[in-house]
Design an enzyme around this catalytic site. Sequence first.
Site, PDB file in Angstrom:
ATOM      1  N   LYS A 121       0.825  -1.224   0.000  1.00  0.00           N
ATOM      2  CA  LYS A 121       0.000   0.000   0.000  1.00  0.00           C
ATOM      3  C   LYS A 121       0.851   1.262   0.000  1.00  0.00           C
ATOM      4  O   LYS A 121       0.622   2.185  -0.780  1.00  0.00           O
ATOM      5  CB  LYS A 121      -0.909   0.018   1.238  1.00  0.00           C
ATOM      6  CG  LYS A 121      -1.938  -1.063   1.314  1.00  0.00           C
ATOM      7  CD  LYS A 121      -2.817  -0.896   2.537  1.00  0.00           C
ATOM      8  CE  LYS A 121      -2.112  -1.149   3.850  1.00  0.00           C
ATOM      9  NZ  LYS A 121      -1.716  -2.559   4.042  1.00  0.00           N
ATOM     10  N   THR A 122       1.814   1.311   0.919  1.00  0.00           N
ATOM     11  CA  THR A 122       2.617   2.523   1.059  1.00  0.00           C
ATOM     12  C   THR A 122       3.384   2.823  -0.220  1.00  0.00           C
ATOM     13  O   THR A 122       3.418   3.968  -0.696  1.00  0.00           O
ATOM     14  CB  THR A 122       3.583   2.393   2.247  1.00  0.00           C
ATOM     15  OG1 THR A 122       2.819   2.232   3.447  1.00  0.00           O
ATOM     16  CG2 THR A 122       4.466   3.610   2.379  1.00  0.00           C
ATOM     17  N   GLU A 165      -3.506   6.021   1.373  1.00  0.00           N
ATOM     18  CA  GLU A 165      -3.320   4.626   1.765  1.00  0.00           C
ATOM     19  C   GLU A 165      -4.527   4.205   2.600  1.00  0.00           C
ATOM     20  O   GLU A 165      -4.940   4.926   3.511  1.00  0.00           O
ATOM     21  CB  GLU A 165      -2.034   4.496   2.565  1.00  0.00           C
ATOM     22  CG  GLU A 165      -1.666   3.092   2.952  1.00  0.00           C
ATOM     23  CD  GLU A 165      -0.275   3.012   3.569  1.00  0.00           C
ATOM     24  OE1 GLU A 165      -0.048   2.076   4.356  1.00  0.00           O
ATOM     25  OE2 GLU A 165       0.571   3.881   3.279  1.00  0.00           O
TER      26      GLU A 165
END
Length: 464
Positions: A121-122, A165
Amino acid sequence: MASGIPQAMERPHFIGIGGAGMSGIAKILAQRGAKVAGSDAKESATAEALRTLGVTVHIGHSAGHLADDASCVVVSSAIRADNPELARAAELGVPVVHRSDALAALMRSARTIAVAGTHGKTTTTSMLAVALTELGLDPSYAIGGDLAGPGTNARHGEGGIFVAEADESDRSFQKYDPDVAIVLNVELDHHANYASMDEIYESFEAFVAKIPHGGTLVVGEHEGARQLAARVAAREDLTVVRVGEGEDSDVRILGIRPSGMTSEVTVALPESGEITFTVSVPGRHYAHNAAAALAAGVRTGIDAAELAAALTAYTGVGRRLQLKGEVAGVQVIDSYAHHPTEMTADLDAMRAAAGSSRLLVVFQPHLFSRTQELATEMGQALTLADESVVLDIYPAREDPIPGVTSALIVDSAIAAGARVTAVHDKAAVPDVIAGMAAPGDLVLTMGAGDVTDLGPQILARLSH
């Protein structure tokens, strides 16, 4: 009321303001003109960065830190019920707002892209934030890590696009209603909150259900992501875009050619044909993340070729295979990987980057519950290293579980054929690594806890 700020958040107080997610929201509110305050357990570079934006940051937790005129108190799921500032909020009748509700409120006035998945995600959110900034689109973004370029995890932009995110760990991503959602992968994790894969799928389905009519779901090639796409297939008002190397992919990755710490990626898009671009971080999984970012950006109305070129500007994010330095021919790299799938992906990437050189790993398990469930798989992942050091479990928000220690991982790794040393004193690690390392070796510090602090210490020790 300051521009773009809900009235309830004009004077917010954040408990745990130094956390990656909390500090990002605080920064955006401060940049929008809110009077932001908060507290954190200890001093940090994040606390100082917040102060430069005019944020009041108290160190330690005390009821006296909460101003009488605070409009709300913002918390994350990590804040315990007995926190003195939370108790003071109850006394004063100050509303308590979860971090996810605060972020959802900030996103509502923009075209939004939310990036979800058990892993990646990051990185993917960061790729989009950097590329959109490179294109001059001035996005807002909220990320769970610091960008290597701008050096921050969040920013308020005027361009009308918000990239965020979306964290599934506590189901908070179900608060968002993005125009475009990315789900990179779906696996069982966060065992304190999810008892089964069925619960995980139900949580992701609830997230997808919030995508409005006419929105887009971008899914990665991971089996869990494709299963999620099948589970939501009945939604005819939702466009599903599959990204991957397989023939069933709508955005197909035709080739990934690694070259040291970078990769050249070729993708084929339905509207734009074949496009080749460079991803400035190593590993097949990062190439997949970049392709998902490209697919999401195109669905937001951005030209594919321009976006692909702009993705080349992404040079990494803190703790995601971040080079910390090189001394005496030894490179030290930091990885946030803490789930076996993430560990394997990063170790594969570093194994390829190391070539004929050795890969030495310092691994710190994260959470007792995760270790209890996945110790065997963690140990197996460490077989990809030439030698590993395993530290004690970093507890974070959890209390110990009887019988659950890092010895479970060490035993599993040794049984699988790995060369592993257990080190219980973190301060001893620089000396241990200095005794192992030789010119040409790669040293990887790995885990979601404070193992990241060891990188500079190892470099300092190698310099002697």
